[in-house]
Write a protein that holds these residues in place. Structure first.
Motif, PDB file in Angstrom:
ATOM      1  N   ASP A   1       0.579  -1.221  -0.033  1.00 54.55           N
ATOM      2  CA  ASP A   1       0.003  -0.041  -0.032  1.00 54.55           C
ATOM      3  C   ASP A   1       0.916   1.422  -0.066  1.00 54.55           C
ATOM      4  OD1 ASP A   1      -1.446   2.172   1.182  1.00 54.55           O
ATOM      5  OD2 ASP A   1      -3.340   0.822   1.343  1.00 54.55           O
TER       6      ASP A   1
ATOM      7  N   ASP B   1      -0.026   4.351   0.160  1.00 54.57           N
ATOM      8  CA  ASP B   1      -0.380   5.335   1.341  1.00 54.57           C
ATOM      9  C   ASP B   1       0.263   4.980   2.584  1.00 54.57           C
ATOM     10  OD1 ASP B   1      -1.833   7.114  -0.336  1.00 54.57           O
ATOM     11  OD2 ASP B   1      -3.535   5.762  -0.388  1.00 54.57           O
ATOM     12  N   GLU B   2      -0.073   3.666   2.979  1.00 58.06           N
ATOM     13  CA  GLU B   2       0.551   3.211   4.288  1.00 58.06           C
ATOM     14  C   GLU B   2       2.194   3.396   4.210  1.00 58.06           C
ATOM     15  OE1 GLU B   2       0.720  -0.950   7.144  1.00 58.06           O
ATOM     16  OE2 GLU B   2      -0.499  -0.841   4.743  1.00 58.06           O
TER      17      GLU B   2
ATOM     18  N   ARG C   1       2.938   6.934   4.763  1.00 59.35           N
ATOM     19  CA  ARG C   1       2.700   7.294   6.346  1.00 59.35           C
ATOM     20  C   ARG C   1       4.106   6.926   7.159  1.00 59.35           C
ATOM     21  NH1 ARG C   1      -2.784   6.310   5.431  1.00 59.35           N
ATOM     22  NH2 ARG C   1      -2.438   4.041   5.662  1.00 59.35           N
TER      23      ARG C   1
END
Length: 510
Positions: free
Chosen positions: A353, A355-356, A359
């Motif tokens: 992922d 987006d993960e 982060r």
């Protein structure tokens, strides 16, 4: 030979660390948990009688690494630039490994010079000093030429160094193979590939003809860099085991008090050494891969003088652009873009992922901004980065190993000059300039022109290639699949023809 007999070498390594007291020092420096301390010391304690004694007058870690051989010494040289990782006391001890190792006799060095250059030393040099610096692979003598009276530095390989180094490398291969076999989670780090890369880099140091060529190319690339200079190679007095360069006067980069007393601006030096490295890596794709204190001097005019060109790094244009975009993303705190670049370059598996991952990168980058370097724990940062890479299945990129290692070393040198130096502030102008010149619209046009010129060279072969492809397509009994990933062959041939025409036009205009 890379066989099981190297198990003895690995056992002796652990035993030497325990016998010299280095194991305890290392465990304390890295703040290892109690269970790890117990397991590690429990494994090697019964075998400590196999360990090498080393020089009892040296501190424990320096004593152990010197006794174990050149590859271990190289590792210690890297750690000597990271007081934030191993602590100030240990870093200071390890600096001895850079250029203050026990030398071999001057008579042996002269014999090596005569054998390599094919004439007596007295006919070449009016003076030939005792060793002025001794490192893991070679030592340096100051000499005066008979021909014109100028002073030069004569670098001579240690006798038998090739065989000694190969012993260490063979043991490292065994250790890497065992790790690869028994620890599936470590395979993404490609330990065997890492050792292969390390071997290739260091073996190049064992042929001083290659180092002479590296010095010459590096000098050509950096001749216009303000505040940076290199000694010139004397090709007529250089060979495989001997290298002769201009003698350079200056203050060792580790001698901060002398640099301060000479009136040099340490803050400016700190920024310059980092920016020079980034320019060499991004602009030229060719950088000094061993920029520790022992390989840098500060000249009277304030120039940073680099020498010892045995380890040089090379980056292709694509890798440079990826690296620059990652740095630029961190500088702009655009963690989503940094994550996307990792995926686009194939550094992170596509099924993860994005987006993960962004982060996770934010958790790495945010603590850095707004802080000066002395408040950043590089040990904790590296530890967290390792957790992130493991979590997202990133594999070790062997082509980036030397770049990453040298970046750590150069940052350590910069922090020696000014412990308040902020790496991101210093890097920003260099990276922004490279992004503007190499990733903007103008760079895209240049890429298209280069591609067209390549196709133009293959223009005469395109009809034959197209005919061969069409014949094979006609012989295939299976029905042609639907077009999913690219245009039909006819459009491909037409596109290639247009590219050739563009290339011819470009050549005519330029």
């Amino acid at each position: 030979m890379r066989g099981p007999h190297n198990i003895i070498r690995l056992i002796r390594t652990g035993a030497t660390l325990e016998r010299t007291g280095a194991m305890k020092v290392i465990m304390d420096a890295v703040e290892a948990p109690a269970t790890v301390r117990m397991v590690m010391r429990g494994l090697v304690w019964p075998f400590q009688w196999l360990g090498l004694k080393g020089d009892p007058n040296q501190p424990p870690v320096t004593r152990a690494l010197q006794a174990l051989g050149p590859a271990y010494i190289k590792f210690g040289q890297i750690l000597s630039t990271r007081p934030d990782v191993v602590g100030n006391d240990l870093a200071l001890q390890l600096r001895v490994l850079q250029d203050k190792l026990p030398p071999f006799p001057v008579d042996v060095a002269k014999a090596e010079v005569e054998r390599e250059l094919g004439q007596p030393v007295d006919q070449i040099f009016a003076e030939f000093s005792e060793p002025v610096a001794a490192a893991s692979i070679a030592q340096v003598h100051k000499a005066r030429l008979v021909e014109d009276g100028s002073f030069v530095a004569v670098k001579v390989l240690r006798p038998g160094i090739e065989k000694a180094f190969q012993k260490d490398i063979d043991a490292f291969y065994l250790a890497a193979s065992v790790v690869d076999m028994v620890s599936p989670s470590s395979r993404r780090l490609r330990p065997v590939d890492v050792i292969e890369h390390f071997e290739g880099v260091v073996l190049s140091e064992l042929d001083l003809r290659l180092e002479s060529a590296s010095a010459s190319e590096f000098a050509d690339n950096t001749k216009d860099d303000a505040g940076f200079s290199l000694p010139m190679v004397n090709w007529s007095l250089s060979g495989r085991r001997v290298m002769t360069l201009d003698w350079v006067e200056g203050i060792n980069a580790a001698d901060v008090e002398a640099i301060e007393a000479a009136g040099h601006d340490r803050t400016e030096l700190s920024r310059r050494v980092l920016q020079l490295f980034l320019n060499h890596a991004l602009r030229d794709g060719y950088f000094h891969g061993d920029m520790h204190h022992g390989n840098l001097k500060i000249a009277a005019n304030g120039d940073i003088v680099a020498y010892d060109f045995g380890i040089m790094g090379h980056l292709d244009e694509y890798t440079r652009r990826v690296y620059a975009e990652i740095l630029f993303g961190f500088i702009r705190r655009d963690y989503k873009r940094v994550a996307e670049v990792h995926f686009e370059a194939g550094y992170v598996p596509a099924d993860r992922d994005v987006d993960e991952f962004a982060r996770a990168l934010r958790a790495v980058g945010e603590p850095i901004f707004g802080m000066n370097a002395e408040k950043i724990s590089m040990a904790r940062l590296l530890s967290y980065l390792f957790e992130v890479t493991e979590r997202f299945g990133m594999q070790t990129r062997t082509e980036l190993i030397l770049l990453q290692r040298t970046m750590v070393v150069v940052e350590g040198v910069a922090r020696t000059f000014d412990h308040r130096m902020n790496i991101w502030d210093a890097a920003k102008p260099v990276v922004e300039t490279y992004i503007k010149d190499s990733i903007g619209p103008r760079a895209a046009v240049d890429d298209l022109v280069k591609t067209a010129r390549v196709l133009a060279r293959f223009g005469p072969r395109l009809p034959a290639l197209a005919e061969t492809a069409l014949i094979r397509l006609g012989e295939d009994p299976a029905p042609p699949p639907r077009r999913k990933y690219g245009p039909p062959l006819g459009w491909m041939v037409l596109g290639a023809g247009l590219a050739v025409a563009i290339a011819v036009l470009v050549d005519a205009l330029t």
